[in-house]
Design a protein around this motif. Structure first.
Motif, PDB file in Angstrom:
ATOM      1  N   THR A 134       4.377  -4.327   0.159  1.00 56.59           N
ATOM      2  CA  THR A 134       5.048  -3.073  -0.193  1.00 56.59           C
ATOM      3  C   THR A 134       6.557  -3.253  -0.179  1.00 56.59           C
ATOM      4  O   THR A 134       7.268  -2.762  -1.074  1.00 56.59           O
ATOM      5  CB  THR A 134       4.640  -1.964   0.785  1.00 56.59           C
ATOM      6  OG1 THR A 134       3.216  -1.786   0.725  1.00 56.59           O
ATOM      7  CG2 THR A 134       5.324  -0.649   0.454  1.00 56.59           C
ATOM      8  N   ARG A 147      -5.574   0.166  -0.912  1.00 64.74           N
ATOM      9  CA  ARG A 147      -5.173   0.395  -2.307  1.00 64.74           C
ATOM     10  C   ARG A 147      -6.386   0.616  -3.201  1.00 64.74           C
ATOM     11  O   ARG A 147      -6.254   1.151  -4.300  1.00 64.74           O
ATOM     12  CB  ARG A 147      -4.341  -0.782  -2.817  1.00 64.74           C
ATOM     13  CG  ARG A 147      -2.952  -0.853  -2.172  1.00 64.74           C
ATOM     14  CD  ARG A 147      -2.148  -2.032  -2.697  1.00 64.74           C
ATOM     15  NE  ARG A 147      -0.796  -2.067  -2.151  1.00 64.74           N
ATOM     16  CZ  ARG A 147       0.250  -1.455  -2.683  1.00 64.74           C
ATOM     17  NH1 ARG A 147       0.110  -0.766  -3.811  1.00 64.74           N
ATOM     18  NH2 ARG A 147       1.435  -1.538  -2.122  1.00 64.74           N
ATOM     19  N   ALA A 179      -5.188   0.226  -9.541  1.00 64.50           N
ATOM     20  CA  ALA A 179      -4.358  -0.332  -8.467  1.00 64.50           C
ATOM     21  C   ALA A 179      -3.362  -1.348  -9.018  1.00 64.50           C
ATOM     22  O   ALA A 179      -2.227  -1.447  -8.536  1.00 64.50           O
ATOM     23  CB  ALA A 179      -5.235  -0.978  -7.406  1.00 64.50           C
TER      24      ALA A 179
END
Length: 326
Positions: A167, A189, A201
């Motif tokens: 992330t 996810r 995703a």
């Protein structure tokens, strides 16, 4: 130039006990994600620099082992506990006996490894951001900063990460992200490892900051989202000696090909071949370039629209979203 830098903050000293003629055969190797990537990069002909922190006694041993393999090492040396594990394979299966992720990096350590990586990255074609041995060794935000600074200099950045580190790297923006479907599941996810859930995703990863997304799926075809096109990557199924390190060999194949000027499709094909070869071997991140090249000829990349039944496997909303993106 074909110069690749691997950010490998905490390599691992691996100690494995094998059985040989009714006696213990003890093997010491450098290991960990970044080492396995660097090893395969070297096998594929890249010039490789590994930026890392070498800690304590294990770090001293690791420095010699990695350098002896022909990998250039730029290291921060410090005292303390380094990452290591001890496995017993005398019975055929791998039995975990002990491990340590090592001490967390101090602020000074982080400043030094950041400087080394940035300096090396400015002279490279591709930089791979790989994970540490444990979750608490390196703050996730280091990956955001590295990705942002390296991209600002025009470098190609590949993130082979998961969780908070993925992330963070996406916030800095990366050229390529490689993640497995199992990691997508663990990160929340996706709820299931199905194409119907993985495809959205992948688009989400792209929206977060990845130019290209590669999803590895163990024995199933990989998925590739590049240039607005979604593809499946098919490679022959090989007999597995050890599945560990296959994803790192995949990343190395992608990096080596991009560093030498290849397209993303060529890079993924070489990466898929390197990953397939790696599972046939006990040595992680190993394999001969000639065999990788031979296997690469058997890798097929299909646009998802060319696959029978693909449009039926997506919901109307997912199909509409994909068409809009293209």
């Amino acid at each position: 130039m074909n110069e690749v830098v691997v950010f490998a903050p905490s390599p691992v000293l691996t100690v494995t006990v094998e059985g040989h003629l009714n006696a213990a055969d003890i093997h010491l190797h450098a290991g960990g994600q970044g080492v396995w990537q660097a090893r395969m990069l070297l096998a594929l002909g890249s010039s490789v620099t590994m930026c890392c922190v070498l800690t304590g006694e294990t770090g001293q041993v690791l420095g010699h082992l990695v350098t002896d393999e022909g990998i250039r090492v730029l290291a921060v040396h410090r005292t303390g506990r380094g990452a290591a594990y001890l496995h017993d394979r005398r019975g055929g299966d791998r039995i975990h006996l002990a491990d340590t992720q090592g001490d967390a990096l101090s602020r000074h350590d982080l400043d030094e490894i950041y400087d080394l990586t940035l300096r090396a990255g400015l002279e490279a074609d591709v930089i791979i951001l790989s994970g540490p041995a444990g979750n608490d060794v390196v703050p996730a935000d280091v990956y955001r900063r590295l990705a942002a600074d390296l991209r600002a200099t025009g470098r190609l950045v590949i993130a082979d990460l998961a969780g908070d580190r993925l992330t963070a790297a996406l916030r800095g923006r990366v050229s390529v992200v490689k993640v497995s479907d199992e990691e997508l599941l663990a990160d929340g996810r996706v709820r299931q490892n199905t194409v119907e859930q993985i495809v959205p995703a992948m688009h989400a990863l792209q929206d977060e900051g990845a130019d290209t997304v590669i999803i590895s799926r163990a024995e199933r075809p990989m998925l590739l989202l590049a240039g607005g096109m979604l593809s499946e990557v098919h490679v022959p199924t090989m007999q597995i000696a050890d599945s560990r390190g296959a994803g790192d060999s995949l990343t190395a194949g992608v990096a080596a090909t991009l560093a030498s000027g290849g397209t993303i499709e060529e890079a993924v094909a070489v990466g898929a071949a390197a990953g397939a070869l790696n599972v046939t071997r006990h040595g992680l991140g190993t394999g001969r370039a000639e065999t990788v090249r031979s296997l690469r000829q058997l890798v097929c990349i299909y646009s998802m629209t060319e696959l029978p039944g693909m449009t039926r496997s997506l919901t109307p909303d997912q199909l509409a979203h994909r068409v809009q993106r293209q």
